[in-house]
Scaffold this active site. Structure first.
Site, PDB file in Angstrom:
ATOM      1  N   LYS A  59     -16.996   5.748   0.903  1.00 19.50           N
ATOM      2  CA  LYS A  59     -16.483   4.857  -0.141  1.00 19.50           C
ATOM      3  C   LYS A  59     -17.409   3.664  -0.384  1.00 19.50           C
ATOM      4  O   LYS A  59     -16.992   2.629  -0.885  1.00 19.50           O
ATOM      5  CB  LYS A  59     -15.079   4.389   0.241  1.00 19.50           C
ATOM      6  CG  LYS A  59     -14.103   5.545   0.422  1.00 19.50           C
ATOM      7  CD  LYS A  59     -12.665   5.086   0.632  1.00 19.50           C
ATOM      8  CE  LYS A  59     -11.731   6.278   0.748  1.00 19.50           C
ATOM      9  NZ  LYS A  59     -10.311   5.880   0.832  1.00 19.50           N
ATOM     10  N   GLU A  84     -15.866 -11.873  -5.034  1.00 20.03           N
ATOM     11  CA  GLU A  84     -14.826 -10.872  -5.291  1.00 20.03           C
ATOM     12  C   GLU A  84     -13.434 -11.515  -5.288  1.00 20.03           C
ATOM     13  O   GLU A  84     -12.589 -11.233  -6.140  1.00 20.03           O
ATOM     14  CB  GLU A  84     -14.883  -9.770  -4.223  1.00 20.03           C
ATOM     15  CG  GLU A  84     -16.060  -8.834  -4.340  1.00 20.03           C
ATOM     16  CD  GLU A  84     -15.779  -7.671  -5.278  1.00 20.03           C
ATOM     17  OE1 GLU A  84     -14.715  -7.655  -5.929  1.00 20.03           O
ATOM     18  OE2 GLU A  84     -16.636  -6.771  -5.361  1.00 20.03           O
ATOM     19  N   LYS A 120     -10.174  -7.315   4.768  1.00 21.31           N
ATOM     20  CA  LYS A 120      -9.964  -6.089   5.544  1.00 21.31           C
ATOM     21  C   LYS A 120     -11.313  -5.457   5.831  1.00 21.31           C
ATOM     22  O   LYS A 120     -12.111  -5.296   4.893  1.00 21.31           O
ATOM     23  CB  LYS A 120      -9.072  -5.128   4.760  1.00 21.31           C
ATOM     24  CG  LYS A 120      -8.728  -3.840   5.503  1.00 21.31           C
ATOM     25  CD  LYS A 120      -7.877  -2.926   4.639  1.00 21.31           C
ATOM     26  CE  LYS A 120      -7.513  -1.656   5.416  1.00 21.31           C
ATOM     27  NZ  LYS A 120      -6.773  -0.688   4.581  1.00 21.31           N
ATOM     28  N   TYR A 167      -0.309  -3.476  13.071  1.00 23.56           N
ATOM     29  CA  TYR A 167       0.490  -2.453  13.731  1.00 23.56           C
ATOM     30  C   TYR A 167       1.079  -2.977  15.040  1.00 23.56           C
ATOM     31  O   TYR A 167       1.944  -2.333  15.626  1.00 23.56           O
ATOM     32  CB  TYR A 167      -0.364  -1.215  13.993  1.00 23.56           C
ATOM     33  CG  TYR A 167      -1.016  -0.684  12.733  1.00 23.56           C
ATOM     34  CD1 TYR A 167      -0.263  -0.027  11.769  1.00 23.56           C
ATOM     35  CD2 TYR A 167      -2.378  -0.881  12.483  1.00 23.56           C
ATOM     36  CE1 TYR A 167      -0.849   0.442  10.605  1.00 23.56           C
ATOM     37  CE2 TYR A 167      -2.969  -0.415  11.317  1.00 23.56           C
ATOM     38  CZ  TYR A 167      -2.196   0.244  10.385  1.00 23.56           C
ATOM     39  OH  TYR A 167      -2.781   0.695   9.216  1.00 23.56           O
ATOM     40  N   LYS A 215     -12.496  -6.047   0.761  1.00 24.88           N
ATOM     41  CA  LYS A 215     -12.294  -4.840   1.563  1.00 24.88           C
ATOM     42  C   LYS A 215     -13.643  -4.162   1.759  1.00 24.88           C
ATOM     43  O   LYS A 215     -14.301  -3.757   0.800  1.00 24.88           O
ATOM     44  CB  LYS A 215     -11.322  -3.878   0.889  1.00 24.88           C
ATOM     45  CG  LYS A 215     -11.054  -2.624   1.711  1.00 24.88           C
ATOM     46  CD  LYS A 215     -10.026  -1.720   1.048  1.00 24.88           C
ATOM     47  CE  LYS A 215      -9.768  -0.481   1.881  1.00 24.88           C
ATOM     48  NZ  LYS A 215      -8.768   0.414   1.257  1.00 24.88           N
ATOM     49  N   SER A 222      -6.392   0.058  11.650  1.00 31.67           N
ATOM     50  CA  SER A 222      -6.038   1.099  12.611  1.00 31.67           C
ATOM     51  C   SER A 222      -7.063   1.248  13.728  1.00 31.67           C
ATOM     52  O   SER A 222      -6.704   1.479  14.890  1.00 31.67           O
ATOM     53  CB  SER A 222      -5.874   2.432  11.884  1.00 31.67           C
ATOM     54  OG  SER A 222      -7.075   2.793  11.212  1.00 31.67           O
TER      55      SER A 222
END
Length: 329
Positions: free
Chosen positions: A223, A239, A254, A319, A196, A280
């Site tokens: 972040k 990872e 992601k 989505y 991510k 999104s």
């Protein structure tokens, strides 16, 4: 001299193109993200995500039934937590009667066979919009991982089939797996957000859950100290392999479209299912360009979806899932 092999023979019409197509999309490819809010009778469109909604639990029931009728069999739940329930530790996440716990039960009551995955991270519950507990201006890793393990057990107790840690704390998969095993949830799966990235594509999602990091002195403004640097490629494999060693059943990349190389790298290296999240911002860009008349919405939607599957995704969190399946049928 004419060529004996003309590749265009296999592109002559729609029937032959369909017959020899290497990559095929079906409803079974999709994981459907759902946003849940408190209240009744609420179907609230997200301004930065046109035609996508937050649902109260009573209307969530109808949405789940519709998804099932379309052949969509897996959902990923997120909750929008009221501000008065947010704090630095995310204590509301452990409330057995919290919104997430009730959402899990709602889905299972209305459609017992629907696969329910749940978001495991503190940002919806954090007063600071971060995925972990903050001490002395830093996101602390180990205490956060322990809390996420408790959160996972709470979701499993409510009926979740899979938990999906999206936080990127080191070692959290092992903490979660051990906690689930200790509590007897040996069949509860883990879908880890293994690769991510700290991405600018998450903006509309944070609007949907009101979970953006706050801009305060001595609090990280982004972040980047725990999510991956988007300049790194081989780190993603490291990872992911670490998460698998710690007990992850499914791994995820992601965002999606800007990280197809990462998706293919990981698919080539691991022997567990690989998911991708069409996030999104990717959704919002296509919607905005289509509204302007600059792109054909359905064609671009299908092309990007096919790109994820072609690059190696076994599971696509999107989505667009309902729209794609309706178009396929």
């Amino acid at each position: 001299m004419f060529p004996l092999r003309r590749n265009r023979r296999l592109r002559t019409n729609a029937a032959i193109r369909a017959l020899v197509r290497e990559t095929v999309i079906t409803p079974n490819d999709f994981l459907v993200p759902l946003f849940v809010v408190e209240g009744k009778g609420i179907k609230d469109e997200i301004p930065s995500m046109p035609n996508y909604f937050r649902y109260s639990l009573d209307l969530l029931e109808g949405e789940v039934k519709e998804l099932w009728s379309l052949g969509l069999k897996s959902v990923l739940l997120f909750v929008k937590v009221p501000d008065n329930l947010k704090d630095n530790q995310g204590k509301e996440a452990l409330n057995p009667n919290g919104l997430m716990q009730r959402a899990i039960k709602t889905v299972k009551n209305v459609c017992p066979d629907m696969l329910v995955m749940t978001d495991i991270a503190l940002d919806p519950y954090s007063a600071y919009g971060h995925d972990g507990i903050i001490e002395n201006g830093q996101i602390i890793n180990d205490e956060t991982a322990e809390f996420l393990a408790e959160m996972s057990v709470s979701h499993a107790t409510a009926g979740a089939d899979f938990v999906a840690p999206s936080d990127m704390m080191d070692g959290r998969i092992l903490s979660i797996r051990e906690a689930l095993e200790d509590e007897g949830f040996i069949n509860t799966g883990i879908m880890s957000y293994s690769a991510k990235y700290a991405s600018a594509f998450y903006g509309p999602f944070r609007d949907a859950l009101d979970s953006a990091p706050v801009d305060l002195v001595d609090i990280p403004k982004d972040k980047k100290t725990y999510q991956m640097d988007f300049g790194n490629r081989f780190e993603a494999i490291k990872e992911t392999e670490m998460d698998i060693d710690e007990g992850a059943d499914i791994v995820m990349v992601k965002p999606g479209l800007s990280y197809l190389d990462i998706l293919r790298d990981i698919k080539n290296e691991v022997d567990v299912p690989v998911a991708v999240y069409q996030v999104s911002g990717e959704y919002a860009m296509i919607k905005a360009a289509a509204e302007k008349g600059w792109l054909n919405h359905n064609q671009v939607m299908m092309e990007t979806t096919m790109a994820f599957k072609r690059a190696g995704a076994d599971i696509i969190a999107s989505y667009f899932a309902k729209d794609v399946v309706k178009l396929l049928s």
